[in-house]
Design a protein around this motif. Structure first.
Motif, short mmCIF file in Angstrom:
data_model
loop_
_atom_site.label_atom_id
_atom_site.label_comp_id
_atom_site.label_asym_id
_atom_site.label_seq_id
_atom_site.Cartn_x
_atom_site.Cartn_y
_atom_site.Cartn_z
N ILE A 1 0.87 -1.18 0.00
CA ILE A 1 0.00 0.00 0.00
C ILE A 1 0.90 1.24 0.00
O ILE A 1 1.89 1.28 0.74
N VAL A 2 0.57 2.21 -0.83
CA VAL A 2 1.37 3.43 -0.85
C VAL A 2 0.50 4.61 -0.41
O VAL A 2 -0.55 4.87 -0.99
N GLU A 3 0.97 5.30 0.63
CA GLU A 3 0.24 6.43 1.21
C GLU A 3 0.94 7.73 0.92
O GLU A 3 2.16 7.77 0.89
N GLY A 4 0.18 8.79 0.76
CA GLY A 4 0.78 10.11 0.57
C GLY A 4 -0.10 10.94 -0.33
O GLY A 4 -1.26 10.59 -0.57
N GLU A 5 0.43 12.06 -0.83
CA GLU A 5 -0.35 12.89 -1.76
C GLU A 5 -0.51 12.12 -3.07
O GLU A 5 0.42 11.48 -3.55
N LEU A 6 -1.71 12.23 -3.63
CA LEU A 6 -2.07 11.38 -4.76
C LEU A 6 -1.07 11.44 -5.93
O LEU A 6 -0.69 10.42 -6.49
N GLU A 7 -0.64 12.66 -6.23
CA GLU A 7 0.29 12.86 -7.34
C GLU A 7 1.61 12.10 -7.09
O GLU A 7 2.12 11.38 -7.96
N GLN A 8 2.10 12.24 -5.88
CA GLN A 8 3.34 11.55 -5.49
C GLN A 8 3.16 10.04 -5.52
O GLN A 8 4.03 9.30 -5.96
N VAL A 9 2.00 9.60 -5.01
CA VAL A 9 1.71 8.17 -4.96
C VAL A 9 1.73 7.60 -6.37
O VAL A 9 2.35 6.57 -6.64
N SER B 1 -3.94 4.17 -1.02
CA SER B 1 -4.52 4.06 0.32
C SER B 1 -5.87 4.79 0.28
O SER B 1 -6.09 5.65 -0.57
N PHE B 2 -6.79 4.41 1.18
CA PHE B 2 -8.11 5.04 1.15
C PHE B 2 -8.43 5.71 2.46
O PHE B 2 -7.84 5.40 3.50
N GLU B 3 -9.40 6.61 2.40
CA GLU B 3 -9.86 7.34 3.58
C GLU B 3 -10.29 6.36 4.66
O GLU B 3 -11.14 5.52 4.41
N GLY B 4 -9.70 6.47 5.86
CA GLY B 4 -10.01 5.50 6.92
C GLY B 4 -11.18 5.88 7.80
O GLY B 4 -11.18 5.57 8.98
N ARG B 5 -12.18 6.55 7.22
CA ARG B 5 -13.35 6.90 8.04
C ARG B 5 -14.57 6.15 7.57
O ARG B 5 -14.64 5.73 6.42
N ALA C 1 -4.41 -7.76 4.04
CA ALA C 1 -4.08 -8.40 2.76
C ALA C 1 -2.63 -8.11 2.38
O ALA C 1 -1.96 -8.92 1.75
N ALA C 2 -2.15 -6.92 2.77
CA ALA C 2 -0.78 -6.52 2.43
C ALA C 2 0.22 -6.97 3.49
O ALA C 2 1.40 -6.63 3.39
N GLY C 3 -0.25 -7.71 4.49
CA GLY C 3 0.65 -8.07 5.59
C GLY C 3 1.28 -6.82 6.20
O GLY C 3 2.44 -6.83 6.60
N HIS C 4 0.51 -5.73 6.24
CA HIS C 4 0.97 -4.45 6.81
C HIS C 4 2.17 -3.86 6.09
O HIS C 4 2.93 -3.09 6.67
N GLN C 5 2.32 -4.19 4.82
CA GLN C 5 3.40 -3.60 4.04
C GLN C 5 2.91 -2.25 3.49
O GLN C 5 2.14 -2.22 2.53
N VAL C 6 3.34 -1.16 4.12
CA VAL C 6 2.87 0.16 3.73
C VAL C 6 4.07 1.07 3.50
O VAL C 6 5.00 1.10 4.31
#
Ligand code: AMP
Ligand code: MG
Length: 356
Positions: free
Chosen positions: A246-254, A324-328, A341-346
């Motif tokens: 999973i890749v988190e951050g600003e969408l453009e960077q991601v 990554s998605f909004e966690g709300r 699913a990612a085995g916490h690989q972030v």
């Protein structure tokens, strides 16, 4: 074992088929069936032998308890020893539906069904096929998700057949699961209600009725010293065969980061996949690009996620990146499943860092 595979239309249920399926369960056999959350692998919850067979068919560790499915509220009284008053408020609002509640169990429920625990998890599904089957089979069906242990939960019959053909007596194909994500589990046996597994019924929805509700920390963190309260949540789960990050951050960077990693993997000869959204899908280059829907539509994302993970397996995808998605709200359940699913690989990209 010869597995009978039948189709039933939820809008026009073939009651003769349901009667047959119910008979199989009454006699101690196993039937896989649709529910609104995911497909369930059903056996008689009050029969220790049936529960043993479920664990064997699924390849599930036998300390991981099963959820008991009922079709009416009266059924709860013979399996739950103490029923707190809030149960009825929750039931009025969310049953039938994707909410599982945990109670102290009566002796009617064999310990094989509850993985040795003195508590029992209970849910009343809303799917009409599921309800008809529960009634036809004696009122209590123990049913975990039909996936072979560790794999993503099936939301369409095709994947149920892949995992269980030859291992159960019957598979009922009732089309695609409406919600596509397992139930929310709330434990009502302690001083404070605790969510053991987030789902479609969100923390906020439960708090409207229960006041403050806690979330079991192990739902989102890896390697916490405390074991999860839902024994099943400690196992590797929901995982596709490919390596998912999973890749988190600003969408453009991601986007830039993922595209660069995809290029590297393709150069090394791997088949690559991306879990994207409608907004971003066009900007990736990979062997397989799948959109979970619009970024803001968490309900849609929840519905599609497991199916997409299974499709990557069908396509032999070896390296997968996901936004990554909004966690709300329901997004909380989506991120819980995706992290497992990612085995916490972030990978977390710092704001403004140069990712190109
Ligand atoms: P599944 O059967 O695949 O929907 O998973 C059921 C989940 O419910 C697993 O994570 C179980 O550990 C959890 N569960 C079932 N019964 C109990 C219980 N009595 N106490 C805590 N967790 C439970
Ligand atoms: Mg499961």
């Amino acid at each position: 074992m010869n597995t009978q595979i039948i189709k039933i239309d939820e809008e026009n249920i073939d009651m003769e088929m349901i009667r047959k399926a119910g008979e199989i369960i009454r006699l101690g056999g196993l039937v896989a069936f649709p529910t609104e959350t995911v497909y369930g692998l059903g056996g008689d919850a009050l029969n220790a032998d049936s529960s043993r067979k479920i664990y064997a068919a699924k390849g599930r560790p036998s300390d991981n308890p099963l959820i008991v499915h009922i079709a009416n509220l009266e059924a709860l009284f013979s399996i739950a020893r103490t029923i707190p008053a809030v149960t009825f408020k929750l039931a009025e609002r969310y049953w039938p539906g994707p909410l599982t509640m945990i109670f102290e169990k009566t002796d009617k429920v064999p310990s094989q069904t509850t993985g040795g625990l003195e508590t029992v998890a209970v849910r009343m599904p809303s799917d009409r096929i599921a309800r008809a089957l529960i009634e036809a089979s004696g009122g209590y069906i123990a049913a975990p998700s039909t996936n072979r242990s560790g794999r993503p939960s099936p939301t369409v019959a095709k994947y149920v057949i892949e995992d269980l053909d030859g291992r159960v007596d019957m598979i009922i194909d009732g089309g695609e699961a409406r919600l596509g994500l397992e139930s929310t589990i709330v434990d009502l046996t302690g001083e404070k209600p605790v969510i053991l597994r987030p789902g479609y019924i969100t923390k906020e929805m439960l708090e409207e009725i229960l006041g403050s509700v806690e979330m079991d920390r192990t739902a989102f963190e890896e390697n916490t010293s405390q074991p999860p309260k839902a024994p099943g949540m400690k196992y590797r789960h929901y995982a596709p065969r490919g390596n998912l990050t999973i890749v988190e951050g600003e969408l453009e960077q991601v986007r830039n980061f993922i595209n660069r990693e995809l290029r590297n993997s393709e150069d090394q000869g791997s088949r690559t996949g991306v879990i994207a959204t409608d907004e971003t899908a066009g900007s990736y280059r990979a062997s397989s690009i799948k959109s979970v829907g619009r970024r803001k539509d968490e309900v849609q994302i929840a519905r599609r996620l497991f199916r997409i993970l299974r499709e990557f397996d069908d396509e032999g995808i070896e390296v997968i990146y996901s936004e990554s998605f909004e966690g709300r709200g329901v997004g909380q359940a989506v991120m819980n499943r995706l992290l497992k699913a990612a085995g916490h690989q972030v990978i977390h990209l710092e704001k403004g860092s140069n990712s190109e």
